[in-house]
Design an enzyme around this catalytic site. Structure first.
Site, PDB file in Angstrom:
ATOM      1  N   ASP A  65      41.127  32.853  44.054  1.00  0.00           N
ATOM      2  CA  ASP A  65      39.765  33.379  44.077  1.00  0.00           C
ATOM      3  C   ASP A  65      39.007  32.995  42.815  1.00  0.00           C
ATOM      4  O   ASP A  65      39.586  32.831  41.740  1.00  0.00           O
ATOM      5  CB  ASP A  65      39.783  34.909  44.143  1.00  0.00           C
ATOM      6  CG  ASP A  65      40.113  35.453  45.510  1.00  0.00           C
ATOM      7  OD1 ASP A  65      40.552  34.670  46.375  1.00  0.00           O
ATOM      8  OD2 ASP A  65      39.969  36.676  45.704  1.00  0.00           O
ATOM      9  N   HIS A  69      33.789  33.198  48.785  1.00  0.00           N
ATOM     10  CA  HIS A  69      34.033  34.417  47.988  1.00  0.00           C
ATOM     11  C   HIS A  69      32.719  34.984  47.443  1.00  0.00           C
ATOM     12  O   HIS A  69      32.707  35.648  46.404  1.00  0.00           O
ATOM     13  CB  HIS A  69      34.999  34.110  46.851  1.00  0.00           C
ATOM     14  CG  HIS A  69      35.616  35.318  46.222  1.00  0.00           C
ATOM     15  ND1 HIS A  69      36.101  36.389  46.945  1.00  0.00           N
ATOM     16  CD2 HIS A  69      35.842  35.630  44.913  1.00  0.00           C
ATOM     17  CE1 HIS A  69      36.588  37.289  46.116  1.00  0.00           C
ATOM     18  NE2 HIS A  69      36.435  36.866  44.874  1.00  0.00           N
ATOM     19  N   HIS A 125      29.703  37.283  43.295  1.00  0.00           N
ATOM     20  CA  HIS A 125      30.799  38.258  43.198  1.00  0.00           C
ATOM     21  C   HIS A 125      30.299  39.703  43.187  1.00  0.00           C
ATOM     22  O   HIS A 125      30.911  40.585  42.575  1.00  0.00           O
ATOM     23  CB  HIS A 125      31.690  37.989  41.976  1.00  0.00           C
ATOM     24  CG  HIS A 125      33.064  38.564  42.125  1.00  0.00           C
ATOM     25  ND1 HIS A 125      33.430  39.792  41.604  1.00  0.00           N
ATOM     26  CD2 HIS A 125      34.159  38.093  42.755  1.00  0.00           C
ATOM     27  CE1 HIS A 125      34.691  40.046  41.900  1.00  0.00           C
ATOM     28  NE2 HIS A 125      35.160  39.025  42.600  1.00  0.00           N
ATOM     29  N   HIS A 177      43.928  33.837  40.641  1.00  0.00           N
ATOM     30  CA  HIS A 177      42.595  33.371  40.255  1.00  0.00           C
ATOM     31  C   HIS A 177      42.756  32.127  39.387  1.00  0.00           C
ATOM     32  O   HIS A 177      43.475  32.167  38.388  1.00  0.00           O
ATOM     33  CB  HIS A 177      41.848  34.446  39.458  1.00  0.00           C
ATOM     34  CG  HIS A 177      41.661  35.732  40.194  1.00  0.00           C
ATOM     35  ND1 HIS A 177      42.661  36.675  40.312  1.00  0.00           N
ATOM     36  CD2 HIS A 177      40.589  36.238  40.847  1.00  0.00           C
ATOM     37  CE1 HIS A 177      42.210  37.716  41.010  1.00  0.00           C
ATOM     38  NE2 HIS A 177      40.959  37.473  41.350  1.00  0.00           N
TER      39      HIS A 177
END
Length: 266
Positions: A75, A126, A130, A220
């Protein structure tokens, strides 16, 4: 006969379900994108990339009803360390699923996004900045997802079919927008909380302790300790007999439906 854990062939949570989990966060790198740089060269090499990506994905056919599969997902990127990560994955012949941020990542690293696609990885959404989607209205959620869809498509020619809501937080409104945009929501069952440490050994040990057949690993590619942890994770899971796959490979021959929530269950 051993019952297959995890997804089975149809483990897709109800589209209107509200997910309540202990979840991790992602950060966004600073500085505004250079739009001119983003636009430059996007179309160049598109046909060759598409052929290479098709070849790469076609060579990795796996039947997870038989194989002991696990999905590696990242991510928040691309980031400065993502090219090194791609080098590692290429060397190990490991496909991954990348849930990409739009504004300060896809726009900043278009060549890296194109490389992901070219080397057979799954491109996924994604959001744009965010935002925690459940805290916003329908229009804001639609913008967060659709702008990222457009950016990934412009860079790579690929329209994502998967999304991961930030911190895994979703609700019926988010589900409705995801369905409208043709996106399946993907959660996870193994996370290293790599936003909280720069220690690759700790990240590795946390993932190895949680790894399960048909599991989805969340890491990540924007944190300093994560990419150095990947070789150890891959080597040790391969030694345990795991085959790495993308999320679509994991659930095949089933096909995830827009708006639904995929999560491993045990």
């Amino acid at each position: 006969m051993r019952r297959r854990a995890g997804f089975g062939r149809t483990t897709v949570a109800a589209a209107a379900a509200v997910i309540s989990l202990a979840l991790s966060g992602c950060s966004v790198e600073p500085n505004a994108p250079d739009m001119v740089r983003f636009q430059a060269g996007v179309a160049q090499g598109r046909a060759a990339d598409a052929k290479a990506a098709a070849d790469a994905k076609g060579s990795g056919k796996v039947d997870c009803r038989v194989a002991k599969c696990i999905a590696l997902t990242f991510d928040g990127g691309p980031g400065k360390d993502t090219p090194k990560l791609l080098d590692i994955l290429k060397e190990e012949k490991v496909p991954a699923t990348f849930f990409l941020l739009g504004e300060k990542h896809v726009l900043r690293y278009p060549d890296v996004v194109r490389r992901m696609h070219r080397e057979g990885h799954e491109l996924a959404n994604h959001t744009w900045t965010h935002r925690i989607l459940i805290h916003f209205g329908e229009e804001e959620v639609r913008s967060e997802l659709s702008r990222t869809q457009d950016a990934i498509r412009q860079v790579s020619g690929v329209t994502p079919t998967l999304m991961r809501p930030p911190q895994g937080r979703t609700n019926p409104m988010v589900t409705g927008v995801a369905r409208e945009l043709g996106l399946t929501q993907v959660l996870w069952n193994a996370t290293a909380r790599d936003y909280s440490t720069t220690d690759p050994a700790l990240i590795e040990s946390r993932i190895l302790a949680q790894a399960e057949r048909d599991g989805i690993i969340l890491l990540h590619d924007i944190y300093d300790g994560t990419v150095p942890s990947v070789p150890g994770i891959v080597a040790k899971l391969k030694k345990r007999g795991y085959t790495f796959v993308t999320v679509p490979q994991m659930i095949a021959p089933a096909v995830a439906q827009p708006g639904q929530v995929l999560r491993p269950t045990y």
